[in-house]
Design a protein around this motif. Structure first.
Motif, mmCIF file in Angstrom:
data_model
loop_
_atom_site.group_PDB
_atom_site.id
_atom_site.type_symbol
_atom_site.label_atom_id
_atom_site.label_comp_id
_atom_site.label_asym_id
_atom_site.label_seq_id
_atom_site.Cartn_x
_atom_site.Cartn_y
_atom_site.Cartn_z
ATOM 1 N N LEU A 222 -6.943 -44.703 -11.049
ATOM 2 C CA LEU A 222 -6.845 -45.916 -9.973
ATOM 3 C C LEU A 222 -7.972 -45.416 -8.944
ATOM 4 O O LEU A 222 -8.198 -44.591 -8.656
ATOM 5 C CB LEU A 222 -5.422 -45.405 -9.243
ATOM 6 C CG LEU A 222 -5.119 -46.331 -8.070
ATOM 7 C CD1 LEU A 222 -5.146 -47.714 -8.152
ATOM 8 C CD2 LEU A 222 -4.183 -45.744 -7.195
ATOM 9 N N ARG A 223 -8.727 -46.550 -9.019
ATOM 10 C CA ARG A 223 -10.030 -46.537 -7.855
ATOM 11 C C ARG A 223 -9.850 -47.547 -6.954
ATOM 12 O O ARG A 223 -9.564 -48.706 -7.195
ATOM 13 C CB ARG A 223 -11.294 -46.475 -8.856
ATOM 14 C CG ARG A 223 -12.431 -46.663 -7.987
ATOM 15 C CD ARG A 223 -13.662 -46.358 -8.979
ATOM 16 N NE ARG A 223 -13.761 -45.089 -9.503
ATOM 17 C CZ ARG A 223 -14.706 -44.631 -10.357
ATOM 18 N NH1 ARG A 223 -15.964 -45.355 -10.635
ATOM 19 N NH2 ARG A 223 -14.718 -43.295 -10.746
ATOM 20 N N THR A 224 -10.058 -46.854 -5.685
ATOM 21 C CA THR A 224 -9.942 -47.899 -4.557
ATOM 22 C C THR A 224 -11.259 -48.302 -4.035
ATOM 23 O O THR A 224 -12.239 -47.725 -4.411
ATOM 24 C CB THR A 224 -9.188 -47.088 -3.552
ATOM 25 O OG1 THR A 224 -9.954 -46.208 -2.984
ATOM 26 C CG2 THR A 224 -7.829 -46.785 -3.805
ATOM 27 N N PHE A 225 -11.466 -49.464 -3.566
ATOM 28 C CA PHE A 225 -12.809 -49.955 -2.982
ATOM 29 C C PHE A 225 -12.829 -50.411 -1.700
ATOM 30 O O PHE A 225 -13.726 -50.714 -0.990
ATOM 31 C CB PHE A 225 -12.996 -51.130 -3.746
ATOM 32 C CG PHE A 225 -13.016 -50.935 -5.153
ATOM 33 C CD1 PHE A 225 -14.364 -50.416 -6.022
ATOM 34 C CD2 PHE A 225 -12.214 -51.221 -5.997
ATOM 35 C CE1 PHE A 225 -14.505 -50.079 -7.204
ATOM 36 C CE2 PHE A 225 -12.261 -51.019 -7.539
ATOM 37 C CZ PHE A 225 -13.401 -50.410 -8.113
ATOM 38 N N ALA A 226 -11.714 -50.163 -0.975
ATOM 39 C CA ALA A 226 -11.656 -50.469 0.448
ATOM 40 C C ALA A 226 -10.625 -50.023 1.283
ATOM 41 O O ALA A 226 -9.473 -49.720 0.666
ATOM 42 C CB ALA A 226 -11.373 -52.276 0.557
ATOM 43 N N PRO A 227 -10.544 -49.824 2.371
ATOM 44 C CA PRO A 227 -9.617 -49.101 3.280
ATOM 45 C C PRO A 227 -8.114 -49.904 3.037
ATOM 46 O O PRO A 227 -6.973 -49.301 3.388
ATOM 47 C CB PRO A 227 -10.085 -49.007 4.460
ATOM 48 C CG PRO A 227 -11.439 -49.035 4.383
ATOM 49 C CD PRO A 227 -11.879 -49.908 3.292
ATOM 50 N N SER A 228 -8.285 -51.109 2.835
ATOM 51 C CA SER A 228 -6.982 -51.949 2.659
ATOM 52 C C SER A 228 -6.076 -51.513 1.596
ATOM 53 O O SER A 228 -4.979 -52.026 1.611
ATOM 54 C CB SER A 228 -7.480 -53.550 2.455
ATOM 55 O OG SER A 228 -8.036 -53.715 1.468
ATOM 56 N N PHE A 229 -6.603 -50.690 0.992
ATOM 57 C CA PHE A 229 -5.639 -50.181 -0.195
ATOM 58 C C PHE A 229 -4.584 -49.580 0.461
ATOM 59 O O PHE A 229 -3.306 -49.601 0.123
ATOM 60 C CB PHE A 229 -6.531 -49.230 -1.154
ATOM 61 C CG PHE A 229 -5.427 -48.504 -2.140
ATOM 62 C CD1 PHE A 229 -4.905 -49.293 -3.097
ATOM 63 C CD2 PHE A 229 -5.156 -47.247 -1.878
ATOM 64 C CE1 PHE A 229 -4.216 -48.565 -4.071
ATOM 65 C CE2 PHE A 229 -4.283 -46.524 -2.556
ATOM 66 C CZ PHE A 229 -3.542 -47.255 -3.856
#
Length: 829
Positions: free
Chosen positions: A515-522
């Motif tokens: 699981l890779r996140t790209f934005a703080p909105s995660f």
């Protein structure tokens, strides 16, 4: 008197000779007082390029080396215009504090740089003192900054400082200007060397010598911070070994409103026979002073006020001593709001899991950047921190900008005995304690391990997934990266994000899901994140994708390892569902795959799951099929060969659903035609009944048409949702007419034979459960091969397109097939 006159005449002649050799050249005169302990040595430097020879011109002739001792005077010049490229000058002053008083106070440059020739100069002060005497070098502003051996300073001004242990010289370090080092205390003497470049006009030494009591250690280095900043310091003799069983201390002066943290950048430990190598901290206010740490431990941070750090060596093994060395950094900055907040990360119920908080990769900057530290139990701080499962951890942060940190975690889920693998799905969910941290989660990887050739894995997302492709990129705050972890297999299934049509991903063997996140909105979307993994029966394909397309948009799909090509001899399938009332348009985005096989063959199979009809295409030789329409769910399967290097197999296609269309004219025509045919059949029956009342002998066989049919006209196929296989419209019974009207002969004595009844029935077996099996890789399969269900051995082979005719005479055309083989111009049935 005559001798003095003769000497003056010779000196004058020398000056005149210098002027003749080098027009316009200036002579230098150096005079050293008696008892000064100063020696001047002019010697060749290290030429950087092959240059024209240069000599020292003096009363002694042409020289390459000139030595001037205490009480002597010399006049000299050079026969070249660039002597700085050929010569260096060393001025050494020996100070003996053991036989007489030490000249404490500010150290002067003697002789002055104004009388020295314009060549690189090195001033050396060699001070010898008793073991019980401590000497202190005090540096005026700007203070010193330690650098590695061989490093150059921006302004060219360099200090080399050494100490003594009996007859052994110990190098304390190399220093430049503009740092934090304000004082260096040493015992048993000191040797200081100041290097000044030939162009520098500096005329002061920049330090003074003071007398101190015994320090009972090799040296003490004081570092003063007046504000935010950092200092990098090294152990004595770095990068060589620290002296055996010695003690060295650094004293740090930090304003009380700032916080200091220590990070070890590089260290080695030696092989100890006695004692133990360690570092000790003296922190004001600590109840456990000194605080002792091993060099491999996380070092203290978030310290307020002054503190000391000491490095203690050990008695080393004489046969294999090893090397003790240390390079560390002290970072001083303002305390942050997060410094006083404690976060609890409870991993006590987790297994085979680790979590690392570390800096993001950033571009190098020459300006001061406050540090980002993670502190365990508020004191043990470092730039990165790894937490393991089975314990509860309390952490805090000392960082001006927490966006400079991120979290990476890894967990292993394994079942190596297929008999005991859990049957219920396992949820791949990020623990809540990680999500509550004030730093962004970057990667959370699950390594899924199964017994080889025993079990496979099925991944089912909480929301259907979209595959990241160039035509339709993922713009969500997170995605899943699925890759094989089988040793030696380089297989990347792809990147997938929520909001697509992929309902399930099945993989054959061990796999990692990241699981890779790209934005703080995660952080706000994390509640919707979810993926479950199940252990399923083993299958032989590398991957199977279950796709349920959306009726509103295209579904873009591409084969694994898109950028490198599908691995050799692997097979992948897509199970594409087509809802009732929809038609799927399958389109390939390029005409050819570009694969060139070295051994074996590469194939693609497109199979209708309901009709079992399949088309086989050679991916090496042939053009990919044109856009095709599918009314029922179907498989797309690709099987790779062993390709030639650089000619790899990749496949890219899209699927689009459209509603089925129905032609009202055809429906009405079919209904009217069916009714007329029914009336005609009833008329024939009435006629035969009347004749049978008069005649009871056996007549010819008649074909009885099944009136309970779907009224579909020949040559107009695919206009109704219900096909021929789903109805009984194709079932004809050939019956003797005496059986049809046998009840009329019950009262007669005429006997008749019992006729046989034969009925054609379609295949009623299961459809669409498994992906199509690829053909043998060594065979040459024809393109667009249509396969149907094999008939029972007890009946002659028939195809669905075979025409059916009545047995009685008919003047019409009896060879019209009921299944049209023409390709439709638009989707419909």
């Amino acid at each position: 008197m005559a001798g003095q006159t003769r000497g003056a005449t010779i000196a004058l002649l020398g000056v005149l000779l210098l002027g003749a050799v080098r027009p316009g050249a200036e002579a230098s005169e150096i005079a050293l007082p008696h008892g000064s302990g100063i020696t001047v040595l002019i010697k060749p430097g290290i030429p950087t390029l092959p240059v024209k020879p240069c000599y020292i011109i003096s009363t002694k002739g042409h020289l390459t080396t000139l030595t001037i001792k205490s009480g002597e005077k010399a006049v000299f010049s050079f026969n070249c215009r660039d002597p700085e490229k050929h010569f260096v000058i060393e001025i050494q002053k020996n100070i003996d504090c053991m036989s007489g008083p030490c000249p404490f106070g500010e150290v002067q440059l003697q002789p002055s740089t104004s009388v020295l020739p314009a060549v690189n100069r090195t001033f050396i002060w060699d001070v010898k003192a008793h073991k019980s005497i401590g000497l202190e070098l005090q540096f005026s502003v700007p203070r010193l900054r330690q650098v590695g051996p061989g490093a150059s300073c921006p302004d060219g001004v360099t200090y080399n400082i050494s100490g003594r242990i009996d007859a052994t010289v110990v190098r304390i370090g190399t220093f430049c200007s503009n740092g934090t080092v304000s004082r260096i205390k040493m015992q048993e003497g000191v040797k200081m060397a100041l290097h000044l470049p030939w162009f520098h006009r500096r005329n002061v030494s920049g330090f003074s010598i003071a007398n101190r009591s015994s320090i009972k250690r090799l040296c003490i280095i004081e570092s003063v911070f007046e504000g935010e900043g950092s200092a990098t310091l090294m152990s004595a003799n770095y990068p060589d070994g620290f002296p055996e069983d010695e003690l060295m201390t650094w004293q740090f002066v930090v304003p009380p409103h700032l916080r200091a943290s220590v990070s070890f950048l590089h260290f080695n430990v030696s092989n100890c026979e006695k004692k133990e190598e360690r570092v000790e901290y003296y922190i004001p206010g600590s109840t456990t002073n000194p605080e002792v740490f091993k060099l491999g431990d996380k070092q203290p941070g978030n310290m307020a006020g002054n503190f000391n750090l000491s490095l203690q060596g050990c008695d080393q093994d004489a046969q294999n001593p090893g090397i003790l060395r240390l390079q560390f950094q002290v970072l001083v900055q303002h305390p942050q709001n997060e410094s006083n907040k404690i976060y609890v990360v409870d991993l006590s119920n987790e297994q085979a899991m680790s979590l690392t908080i570390e800096p993001r990769p950033v571009k190098f900057s020459r300006r001061f950047v406050p540090g980002c530290f993670v502190c365990l139990e508020s004191r043990t701080c470092s730039t990165n921190l790894t937490l393991t499962s089975g314990s509860k951890h309390k952490i805090s942060f000392l960082c001006d900008d927490l966006s400079r940190l991120w979290v990476n975690a890894e967990k292993t889920i394994s079942c190596m005995d297929h008999r005991y693998c859990p049957r219920r799905p396992y949820s791949l969910q990020v623990p809540r304690d990680i999500l509550q941290l004030p730093v962004q989660l970057h990667d959370f990887s699950w390594k899924l391990l199964v017994p080889k050739d025993r079990l496979s894995l099925a991944l089912v997302p909480a929301q259907k997934l979209q595959q990241h492709t160039p035509e339709k990129v993922c713009n969500t705050s997170y995605s899943y990266l699925v890759a094989s972890t089988v040793p030696g297999q380089d297989l990347y299934f792809g990147s997938f994000c929520p909001g697509g049509s992929i309902q399930q991903i099945q993989v054959k063997q061990n796999v990692s899901v990241t699981l890779r996140t790209f934005a703080p909105s995660f952080q706000q979307e994390a509640s919707r994140q979810g993926l479950t993994v199940s252990f399923i029966p083993y299958f032989k394909e590398e991957g199977v994708f279950t796709v349920t397309p959306d009726t509103k948009s295209k579904v873009y799909l591409r084969s694994p390892n898109w950028d490198r090509g599908l691995p050799s001899l692997t097979s992948v399938s897509w199970n594409i569902s087509v809802p009732s009332g929809q038609v799927a348009c399958l389109t390939f985005l390029k005409e050819r795959t570009g694969v060139v096989c070295q051994t074996g063959r590469a194939f693609m199979i497109i199979q209708e799951q309901r009709t079992k009809a399949e088309e086989i295409f050679s991916l090496e030789d042939e053009v990919l099929p044109k856009p095709s329409f599918h009314h029922h769910s179907f498989w797309v399967n690709i099987s790779n060969c062993s390709p030639v290097s650089g000619k790899q197999l990749d496949l890219f296609f899209w699927v689009l659903l459209t509603p089925r269309t129905m032609d009202l004219t055809v429906i009405i025509t079919a209904i009217v035609g069916g009714g007329a045919l029914l009336l005609f059949a009833l008329g024939l029956i009435i006629c035969f009944v009347r004749k049978k009342k008069k005649k009871t002998s056996k007549g010819p066989s008649v074909g009885i048409y099944n009136g309970n049919i779907n009224t579909q006209m020949p040559m107009q196929p695919k206009k109704f949702q219900k096909g021929r296989k789903d109805s009984d419209s194709h079932v004809y019974a050939v019956i003797d007419d005496t059986m049809v009207y046998g009840h009329l002969l019950q009262d007669s004595n005429v006997s008749f034979l019992q006729p046989q009844v034969d009925t054609y029935r379609p295949f009623q077996g299961p459809t669409g459960d498994c992906p199509p099996s690829p053909p043998l890789t060594g065979s040459r399969a024809p393109t667009a091969k249509l396969t149907v269900d094999e008939p029972s051995p007890s009946f002659p082979a028939e195809s669905e397109s075979e025409p059916y005719t009545f047995s009685h005479p008919n003047n019409g055309n009896t060879d019209i097939p009921l299944l049209d083989t023409h390709e439709p111009t638009e989707p419909g049935e």
